[in-house]
Design an enzyme around this catalytic site. Structure first.
Site, PDB file in Angstrom:
ATOM      1  N   THR A  72       0.841  -1.198   0.000  1.00  0.00           N
ATOM      2  CA  THR A  72       0.000   0.000   0.000  1.00  0.00           C
ATOM      3  C   THR A  72       0.878   1.251   0.000  1.00  0.00           C
ATOM      4  O   THR A  72       0.617   2.230  -0.699  1.00  0.00           O
ATOM      5  CB  THR A  72      -0.889  -0.005   1.271  1.00  0.00           C
ATOM      6  OG1 THR A  72      -1.470  -1.299   1.408  1.00  0.00           O
ATOM      7  CG2 THR A  72      -1.955   1.055   1.225  1.00  0.00           C
ATOM      8  N   HIS A 136       0.808  -9.477  -6.715  1.00  0.00           N
ATOM      9  CA  HIS A 136       1.430 -10.331  -5.693  1.00  0.00           C
ATOM     10  C   HIS A 136       1.940 -11.626  -6.349  1.00  0.00           C
ATOM     11  O   HIS A 136       2.412 -12.531  -5.664  1.00  0.00           O
ATOM     12  CB  HIS A 136       0.416 -10.715  -4.610  1.00  0.00           C
ATOM     13  CG  HIS A 136       0.045  -9.590  -3.679  1.00  0.00           C
ATOM     14  ND1 HIS A 136       0.964  -8.728  -3.147  1.00  0.00           N
ATOM     15  CD2 HIS A 136      -1.155  -9.217  -3.161  1.00  0.00           C
ATOM     16  CE1 HIS A 136       0.348  -7.858  -2.354  1.00  0.00           C
ATOM     17  NE2 HIS A 136      -0.936  -8.126  -2.355  1.00  0.00           N
ATOM     18  N   ARG A 158       9.919  -7.399   3.140  1.00  0.00           N
ATOM     19  CA  ARG A 158       9.943  -6.956   4.541  1.00  0.00           C
ATOM     20  C   ARG A 158      10.451  -8.129   5.367  1.00  0.00           C
ATOM     21  O   ARG A 158      10.305  -9.289   4.943  1.00  0.00           O
ATOM     22  CB  ARG A 158       8.494  -6.607   4.939  1.00  0.00           C
ATOM     23  CG  ARG A 158       8.322  -6.050   6.309  1.00  0.00           C
ATOM     24  CD  ARG A 158       6.835  -5.780   6.575  1.00  0.00           C
ATOM     25  NE  ARG A 158       6.664  -5.029   7.799  1.00  0.00           N
ATOM     26  CZ  ARG A 158       5.499  -4.743   8.334  1.00  0.00           C
ATOM     27  NH1 ARG A 158       4.375  -5.147   7.755  1.00  0.00           N
ATOM     28  NH2 ARG A 158       5.420  -4.057   9.452  1.00  0.00           N
ATOM     29  N   SER A 166       1.889  -9.429  10.443  1.00  0.00           N
ATOM     30  CA  SER A 166       0.960  -8.550   9.749  1.00  0.00           C
ATOM     31  C   SER A 166      -0.070  -9.380   8.977  1.00  0.00           C
ATOM     32  O   SER A 166      -1.274  -9.121   9.000  1.00  0.00           O
ATOM     33  CB  SER A 166       1.749  -7.640   8.797  1.00  0.00           C
ATOM     34  OG  SER A 166       0.899  -6.758   8.141  1.00  0.00           O
ATOM     35  N   TYR A 225      11.316  -2.839   3.107  1.00  0.00           N
ATOM     36  CA  TYR A 225      10.424  -1.999   3.918  1.00  0.00           C
ATOM     37  C   TYR A 225      11.211  -1.249   4.990  1.00  0.00           C
ATOM     38  O   TYR A 225      11.044  -0.051   5.197  1.00  0.00           O
ATOM     39  CB  TYR A 225       9.376  -2.922   4.552  1.00  0.00           C
ATOM     40  CG  TYR A 225       8.357  -2.263   5.440  1.00  0.00           C
ATOM     41  CD1 TYR A 225       7.134  -1.828   4.921  1.00  0.00           C
ATOM     42  CD2 TYR A 225       8.571  -2.115   6.812  1.00  0.00           C
ATOM     43  CE1 TYR A 225       6.169  -1.256   5.742  1.00  0.00           C
ATOM     44  CE2 TYR A 225       7.617  -1.530   7.637  1.00  0.00           C
ATOM     45  CZ  TYR A 225       6.422  -1.111   7.096  1.00  0.00           C
ATOM     46  OH  TYR A 225       5.470  -0.532   7.915  1.00  0.00           O
ATOM     47  N   ARG A 291      -2.248  -0.871  10.079  1.00  0.00           N
ATOM     48  CA  ARG A 291      -2.321  -1.414  11.437  1.00  0.00           C
ATOM     49  C   ARG A 291      -1.338  -0.660  12.324  1.00  0.00           C
ATOM     50  O   ARG A 291      -1.669   0.363  12.897  1.00  0.00           O
ATOM     51  CB  ARG A 291      -2.053  -2.937  11.399  1.00  0.00           C
ATOM     52  CG  ARG A 291      -2.453  -3.713  12.657  1.00  0.00           C
ATOM     53  CD  ARG A 291      -2.106  -5.186  12.527  1.00  0.00           C
ATOM     54  NE  ARG A 291      -0.678  -5.395  12.360  1.00  0.00           N
ATOM     55  CZ  ARG A 291       0.172  -5.700  13.336  1.00  0.00           C
ATOM     56  NH1 ARG A 291      -0.269  -5.859  14.567  1.00  0.00           N
ATOM     57  NH2 ARG A 291       1.470  -5.861  13.089  1.00  0.00           N
TER      58      ARG A 291
HETATM   59  P1  A3P Z   1       1.471  -3.907   9.992  1.00  0.00           P
HETATM   60  O1  A3P Z   1       0.388  -4.920   9.911  1.00  0.00           O
HETATM   61  O2  A3P Z   1       2.739  -4.459  10.564  1.00  0.00           O
HETATM   62  O3  A3P Z   1       1.069  -2.664  10.681  1.00  0.00           O
HETATM   63  P2  A3P Z   1       0.514  -4.280   2.593  1.00  0.00           P
HETATM   64  O4  A3P Z   1       0.272  -2.899   2.147  1.00  0.00           O
HETATM   65  O5  A3P Z   1       1.510  -5.023   1.742  1.00  0.00           O
HETATM   66  O6  A3P Z   1      -0.752  -5.032   2.801  1.00  0.00           O
HETATM   67  O7  A3P Z   1       1.254  -4.194   3.999  1.00  0.00           O
HETATM   68  C1  A3P Z   1       0.541  -3.770   5.128  1.00  0.00           C
HETATM   69  C2  A3P Z   1       1.548  -3.374   6.176  1.00  0.00           C
HETATM   70  O8  A3P Z   1       2.134  -2.105   5.814  1.00  0.00           O
HETATM   71  C3  A3P Z   1       0.869  -3.142   7.512  1.00  0.00           C
HETATM   72  O9  A3P Z   1       1.848  -3.476   8.497  1.00  0.00           O
HETATM   73  C4  A3P Z   1       0.571  -1.660   7.475  1.00  0.00           C
HETATM   74  O10 A3P Z   1       0.344  -1.083   8.726  1.00  0.00           O
HETATM   75  C5  A3P Z   1       1.832  -1.123   6.809  1.00  0.00           C
HETATM   76  N1  A3P Z   1       1.627   0.162   6.136  1.00  0.00           N
HETATM   77  C6  A3P Z   1       0.529   0.593   5.481  1.00  0.00           C
HETATM   78  N2  A3P Z   1       0.715   1.844   5.019  1.00  0.00           N
HETATM   79  C7  A3P Z   1       1.958   2.210   5.384  1.00  0.00           C
HETATM   80  C8  A3P Z   1       2.715   3.414   5.217  1.00  0.00           C
HETATM   81  N3  A3P Z   1       2.215   4.450   4.582  1.00  0.00           N
HETATM   82  N4  A3P Z   1       3.961   3.429   5.719  1.00  0.00           N
HETATM   83  C9  A3P Z   1       4.485   2.376   6.373  1.00  0.00           C
HETATM   84  N5  A3P Z   1       3.806   1.222   6.564  1.00  0.00           N
HETATM   85  C10 A3P Z   1       2.556   1.133   6.088  1.00  0.00           C
END
Ligand code: A3P
Length: 329
Positions: A72, A136, A158, A166, A225, A291
Site C-alpha cells: 500500500t 502479488h 519486509r 501482519s 520496507y 495497522r
Molecule cells: P502492519 O500490519 O505491521 O502494521 P501491505 O500494504 O503489503 O498489505 O502491507 C501492510 C503493512 O504495511 C501493515 O503493516 C501496514 O500497517 C503497513 N503500512 C501501510 N501503510 C503504510 C505506510 N504508509 N507506511 C508504512 N507502513 C505502512
C-alpha cells in the site's frame, strides 16, 4: 469500452457464473469473454480464460510484493513520484481522496477480475501513462510478456517476522467478516513455515524477484520496507532514478521529496477518510491495510520457539543470497 483496449491481455480470469449479469454497456466485454478458450480450475463455476495478445507498454510500472510487506505504501510512493508534475499541488492530490490500491490497480485482483464486482475492469487500461499496476504474483509465474517487455518492476520485501505477524492479523480480520473460525497463530505459523501461504512461500517469492533484480537491475528494483522506513529520502530518489524520472536539483531544494514522503506516511494515510472507510476487496475493509507499521512488532506475537524455527528456515533459504533482514528498531 473501445475494442483497441481489448488487445492488452493474455491471461484473464473471471467468474463464468456471473457473465449474464453484465450490463448493456459491458456487452463487448461479455462477447469477448465468451469467445475465449476457458479452463476449469477446480472451483465450481469458476474458470480461467485465455486472452492472447497482452503486451505491456514499455512505460508500464509494476509494483510487486508479497502481501503485507508494504504494498500500500510503495504503491502510494510510486504514484506520487511518477505523477508529481501532474499533481504538484498537494491540496487536491488523488492520494488524499483515493486509496493507493485504487490508483495502482492489481493485475490479478482488479484488472483481470475485480474482487468486489467479480467483473474485469478493462477500462483501467485507459490510465494515463505511465500506467501503474500492482501484483502479488511470484516472479516465476508472471506473464511472459511482463518479464520480456521493457516495463519496470519495483519489488518490496519486509522482514519475514513482521510480514508474518501482519499477515496473520490481516487474515483474522477477514475471517471474522466471513464468519470463519479464528485462525490460531500456532497452526497458521506452521503453515507459513512450510511455505503454505497466499501466493506461495515467502522465501521463493523474495528470491525470485531478488535474483532477477541482480541479473537485470534495469528491470527490477528490489527494496526493503525497513530501509524505506529508515531512510525514505534516499529510497524515494532511488525509485525516481530507476523509473527514469530523477528529481532535479530544484525539486530537491523545494522539498518535493519530503512532501511525497509526508503525503505517503503511515500517519497521514491512516487518518484519511479514503483509507478509513469502504472496502478494497470483497469484505476487506481499507482500514485493515493500516495497522501499526512498526519494525519489530513480531516480538509481541511470536514465542521464542517460533522465532528460532523461522530464523533457521530463513538462514537456510537465504544463505548465499546476500540478503539480510533488519528485524527490530
Ligand atoms: P502492519 O500490519 O505491521 O502494521 P501491505 O500494504 O503489503 O498489505 O502491507 C501492510 C503493512 O504495511 C501493515 O503493516 C501496514 O500497517 C503497513 N503500512 C501501510 N501503510 C503504510 C505506510 N504508509 N507506511 C508504512 N507502513 C505502512
Amino acid at each position: 469500452m473501445a475494442s483497441k483496449d481489448l488487445t492488452n491481455f493474455t491471461e484473464y480470469q473471471s467468474k463464468d457464473v456471473q457473465l449474464e449479469a453484465f450490463g448493456e454497456e459491458d456487452s463487448k466485454c461479455k462477447e469477448l469473454i465468451l469467445s475465449l478458450p476457458k479452463e476449469y480450475y477446480g472451483v465450481p463455476n469458476h474458470y480461467f480464460y485465455f486472452f492472447q495478445g497482452f503486451w505491456p507498454k514499455d512505460s508500464d510500472v509494476v509494483v510487486a510484493s508479497m502481501p503485507k510487506t508494504g504494498t500500500t505504501w510503495l504503491k502510494a510512493l510510486t504514484f506520487a513520484i511518477v505523477n508529481r508534475n501532474r499533481f504538484s499541488s498537494l491540496e487536491n492530490h488523488p492520494l488524499l481522496t483515493s486509496n493507493s490500491h485504487e490508483l495502482v490497480p492489481s493485475l490479478e485482483s482488479n484488472v483481470y477480475v475485480d474482487t468486489i464486482s467479480q467483473f474485469p475492469k478493462f477500462d483501467i487500461l485507459n490510465m494515463i501513462e505511465p500506467r501503474l499496476f500492482g501484483t502479488h504474483i511470484p516472479f516465476a509465474s508472471l506473464a511472459k510478456s511482463i518479464k520480456e517487455s521493457n516495463c519496470k518492476i519495483i519489488y518490496i520485501c519486509r522482514n519475514p517476522f513482521d510480514t508474518y505477524v501482519s499477515y496473520w492479523n490481516f487474515m483474522n480480520k477477514i475471517s471474522l467478516n466471513f464468519d470463519f473460525p479464528t485462525i490460531t497463530i500456532e497452526d497458521d505459523f506452521e503453515r507459513y513455515c512450510k511455505g503454505i501461504c497466499h501466493v506461495g512461500s515467502f522465501w521463493d517469492h523474495v528470491l525470485g524477484y531478488l535474483n532477477e533484480s541482480i541479473a537485470r537491475p534495469d528491470k527490477v528494483l528490489f527494496m526493503k520496507y525497513e530501509d524505506l522506513k529508515e531512510n525514505g529520502n534516499s529510497h524515494v530518489k532511488r525509485i525516481a532514478e530507476f523509473l527514469d524520472c530523477p528529481f532535479t536539483q530544484e525539486e530537491e531544494s523545494n522539498g518535493v521529496i519530503e512532501n511525497i514522503i509526508n503525503l505517503c506516511s503511515f500517519k497521514k494515510m491512516k487518518e484519511l477518510e479514503a483509507n478509513k472507510f469502504g472496502e478494497f476487496g470483497r469484505k476487506i475493509e481499507k482500514n485493515y491495510l493500516f495497522r501499526k507499521a512498526e519494525v519489530g512488532d513480531w516480538i509481541n506475537y511470536l514465542s521464542p520457539s517460533m522465532v528460532e524455527k523461522l530464523s533457521k528456515i530463513i538462514e537456510e533459504k537465504f544463505s548465499g543470497s546476500g540478503l539480510s533482514f533488519k528485524v527490530c528498531t
